[in-house]
Design a protein around this motif. Sequence first.
Motif, PDB file in Angstrom:
ATOM      1  N   GLY A 165       0.793  -1.231   0.000  1.00 50.75           N
ATOM      2  CA  GLY A 165       0.000   0.000   0.000  1.00 50.75           C
ATOM      3  C   GLY A 165       0.817   1.269   0.000  1.00 50.75           C
ATOM      4  N   ALA A 166       2.139   1.161  -0.076  1.00 56.44           N
ATOM      5  CA  ALA A 166       2.989   2.357  -0.017  1.00 56.44           C
ATOM      6  C   ALA A 166       2.713   3.288  -1.193  1.00 56.44           C
ATOM      7  CB  ALA A 166       4.461   1.959   0.011  1.00 56.44           C
ATOM      8  N   GLY A 167       2.541   2.711  -2.387  1.00 60.32           N
ATOM      9  CA  GLY A 167       2.273   3.537  -3.561  1.00 60.32           C
ATOM     10  C   GLY A 167       0.955   4.292  -3.450  1.00 60.32           C
ATOM     11  N   CYS A 168      -0.086   3.585  -3.030  1.00 61.08           N
ATOM     12  CA  CYS A 168      -1.396   4.234  -2.876  1.00 61.08           C
ATOM     13  C   CYS A 168      -1.360   5.301  -1.784  1.00 61.08           C
ATOM     14  CB  CYS A 168      -2.459   3.187  -2.548  1.00 61.08           C
ATOM     15  SG  CYS A 168      -2.816   2.050  -3.898  1.00 61.08           S
ATOM     16  N   ARG A 169      -0.668   5.001  -0.714  1.00 62.00           N
ATOM     17  CA  ARG A 169      -0.566   5.968   0.378  1.00 62.00           C
ATOM     18  C   ARG A 169       0.181   7.223  -0.082  1.00 62.00           C
ATOM     19  NH1 ARG A 169      -0.905   7.118   5.618  1.00 62.00           N
ATOM     20  NH2 ARG A 169       0.920   7.940   6.691  1.00 62.00           N
ATOM     21  N   ALA A 170       1.237   7.045  -0.874  1.00 59.62           N
ATOM     22  CA  ALA A 170       1.977   8.194  -1.397  1.00 59.62           C
ATOM     23  C   ALA A 170       1.101   9.030  -2.317  1.00 59.62           C
ATOM     24  CB  ALA A 170       3.221   7.715  -2.142  1.00 59.62           C
ATOM     25  N   LEU A 171       0.258   8.369  -3.121  1.00 56.45           N
ATOM     26  CA  LEU A 171      -0.638   9.092  -4.029  1.00 56.45           C
ATOM     27  C   LEU A 171      -1.689   9.894  -3.266  1.00 56.45           C
ATOM     28  CD1 LEU A 171      -1.224   6.409  -6.825  1.00 56.45           C
ATOM     29  CD2 LEU A 171       0.111   8.521  -6.979  1.00 56.45           C
ATOM     30  N   VAL A 172      -2.090   9.408  -2.103  1.00 55.31           N
ATOM     31  CA  VAL A 172      -3.070  10.131  -1.283  1.00 55.31           C
ATOM     32  C   VAL A 172      -2.412  11.303  -0.563  1.00 55.31           C
ATOM     33  CG1 VAL A 172      -4.576   9.955   0.736  1.00 55.31           C
ATOM     34  CG2 VAL A 172      -4.569   8.137  -0.979  1.00 55.31           C
ATOM     35  N   ILE A 173      -1.240  11.051   0.015  1.00 58.25           N
ATOM     36  CA  ILE A 173      -0.559  12.066   0.807  1.00 58.25           C
ATOM     37  C   ILE A 173      -0.033  13.208  -0.050  1.00 58.25           C
ATOM     38  CG2 ILE A 173       1.476  12.470   2.260  1.00 58.25           C
ATOM     39  CD1 ILE A 173      -0.764  11.087   3.732  1.00 58.25           C
ATOM     40  N   ALA A 174       0.439  12.912  -1.272  1.00 56.91           N
ATOM     41  CA  ALA A 174       1.071  13.932  -2.123  1.00 56.91           C
ATOM     42  C   ALA A 174       0.160  15.138  -2.370  1.00 56.91           C
ATOM     43  CB  ALA A 174       1.539  13.307  -3.432  1.00 56.91           C
ATOM     44  N   PRO A 175      -1.023  14.957  -2.961  1.00 59.20           N
ATOM     45  CA  PRO A 175      -1.879  16.138  -3.184  1.00 59.20           C
ATOM     46  C   PRO A 175      -2.378  16.766  -1.890  1.00 59.20           C
ATOM     47  CG  PRO A 175      -3.055  14.122  -3.738  1.00 59.20           C
ATOM     48  CD  PRO A 175      -1.629  13.738  -3.514  1.00 59.20           C
ATOM     49  N   LEU A 176      -2.573  15.952  -0.863  1.00 63.56           N
ATOM     50  CA  LEU A 176      -3.045  16.481   0.418  1.00 63.56           C
ATOM     51  C   LEU A 176      -2.100  17.536   0.967  1.00 63.56           C
ATOM     52  CD1 LEU A 176      -4.803  16.407   2.993  1.00 63.56           C
ATOM     53  CD2 LEU A 176      -3.412  14.493   3.772  1.00 63.56           C
ATOM     54  N   PHE A 177      -0.813  17.198   1.049  1.00 65.48           N
ATOM     55  CA  PHE A 177       0.159  18.134   1.612  1.00 65.48           C
ATOM     56  C   PHE A 177       0.568  19.194   0.605  1.00 65.48           C
ATOM     57  CE2 PHE A 177       0.316  14.932   4.840  1.00 65.48           C
ATOM     58  CZ  PHE A 177       0.629  15.636   5.985  1.00 65.48           C
ATOM     59  N   GLY A 178       0.513  18.865  -0.683  1.00 66.45           N
ATOM     60  CA  GLY A 178       0.791  19.881  -1.685  1.00 66.45           C
ATOM     61  C   GLY A 178      -0.218  21.014  -1.628  1.00 66.45           C
ATOM     62  N   ILE A 179      -1.495  20.669  -1.567  1.00 71.97           N
ATOM     63  CA  ILE A 179      -2.557  21.681  -1.487  1.00 71.97           C
ATOM     64  C   ILE A 179      -2.479  22.435  -0.164  1.00 71.97           C
ATOM     65  CG2 ILE A 179      -5.055  22.007  -1.367  1.00 71.97           C
ATOM     66  CD1 ILE A 179      -5.280  19.589  -3.278  1.00 71.97           C
ATOM     67  N   ALA A 180      -2.208  21.706   0.922  1.00 75.36           N
ATOM     68  CA  ALA A 180      -2.121  22.351   2.236  1.00 75.36           C
ATOM     69  C   ALA A 180      -1.019  23.400   2.256  1.00 75.36           C
ATOM     70  CB  ALA A 180      -1.876  21.300   3.317  1.00 75.36           C
ATOM     71  N   GLN A 181       0.131  23.070   1.680  1.00 75.39           N
ATOM     72  CA  GLN A 181       1.242  24.019   1.681  1.00 75.39           C
ATOM     73  C   GLN A 181       0.959  25.221   0.791  1.00 75.39           C
ATOM     74  OE1 GLN A 181       3.557  22.027   4.499  1.00 75.39           O
ATOM     75  NE2 GLN A 181       3.541  24.081   3.699  1.00 75.39           N
ATOM     76  N   VAL A 182       0.304  25.006  -0.348  1.00 74.34           N
ATOM     77  CA  VAL A 182      -0.050  26.136  -1.213  1.00 74.34           C
ATOM     78  C   VAL A 182      -0.994  27.085  -0.486  1.00 74.34           C
ATOM     79  CG1 VAL A 182      -1.316  26.796  -3.297  1.00 74.34           C
ATOM     80  CG2 VAL A 182       0.356  24.954  -3.388  1.00 74.34           C
TER      81      VAL A 182
END
Length: 227
Positions: A186-203
């Motif tokens: 599940g590492a790949g799926c978890r990375a796909l979920v976390i990436a946009p989450l923190f990207g949007i949060a930081q923006v």
Amino acid sequence: MLAGCGAGMCQVVVTTPMEMLKIQLQDAGRLASQPAVVSSLKLGGGAAVPSRAYNAGLSSVPAARAVSATQIARELLRSQGVSGLYRGLGATIMRDVPFSIVYFPLFANLNRLGADSPNGSAPFYWSFLSGCAAGSFAAVVVNPCDVIKTRLQSLNKGASEESYSGVVDCFSKILRREGPRAFLKGAGCRALVIAPLFGIAQVMYFVGAGEFILDNNPFRIYSHSVV
């Protein structure tokens, strides 16, 4: 890194019960949809929720009644108290604290690379990409802890399935029976979920969305006018 550690420690106080209920609800729904399920088996310490039953002599077993997060929470509180909602707390700390320790410094350094000057700020798209990259990397790094946490917080298993008494027991059984690669499931799926989450949060943080909302809060303006 110390600030990230502190943030992670504060976070688990709130997120552990939410994670617990989410996993219990997902597992209960999955089990209820299977044909070989009985509705009288138990959660961790005696609460009635669906679980698997394997019996070669049974051709059909009535489907288990679906449960809600509220029902699971009430049963946990009734049977195990508040500690029931914090089942898997140690594994959650092992996941979220290292995640924050890795994520925040990594993001800060990546984001600094996009700044136009030493004291300047990076453009919003660079902050987004930095958040995605840092979040994905941190998610993969702590994925073994996420696997252990999920196994510990899942519903009790039937007689033919594995159960765990704690973090060390869970780790050793997974390593012995499934091998090291199981910790990256599940590492790949978890990375796909976390990436946009923190990207949007930081923006949203770096464009000043919070400051804009606070500055235009009518209650704040009213309080200032009264003063």
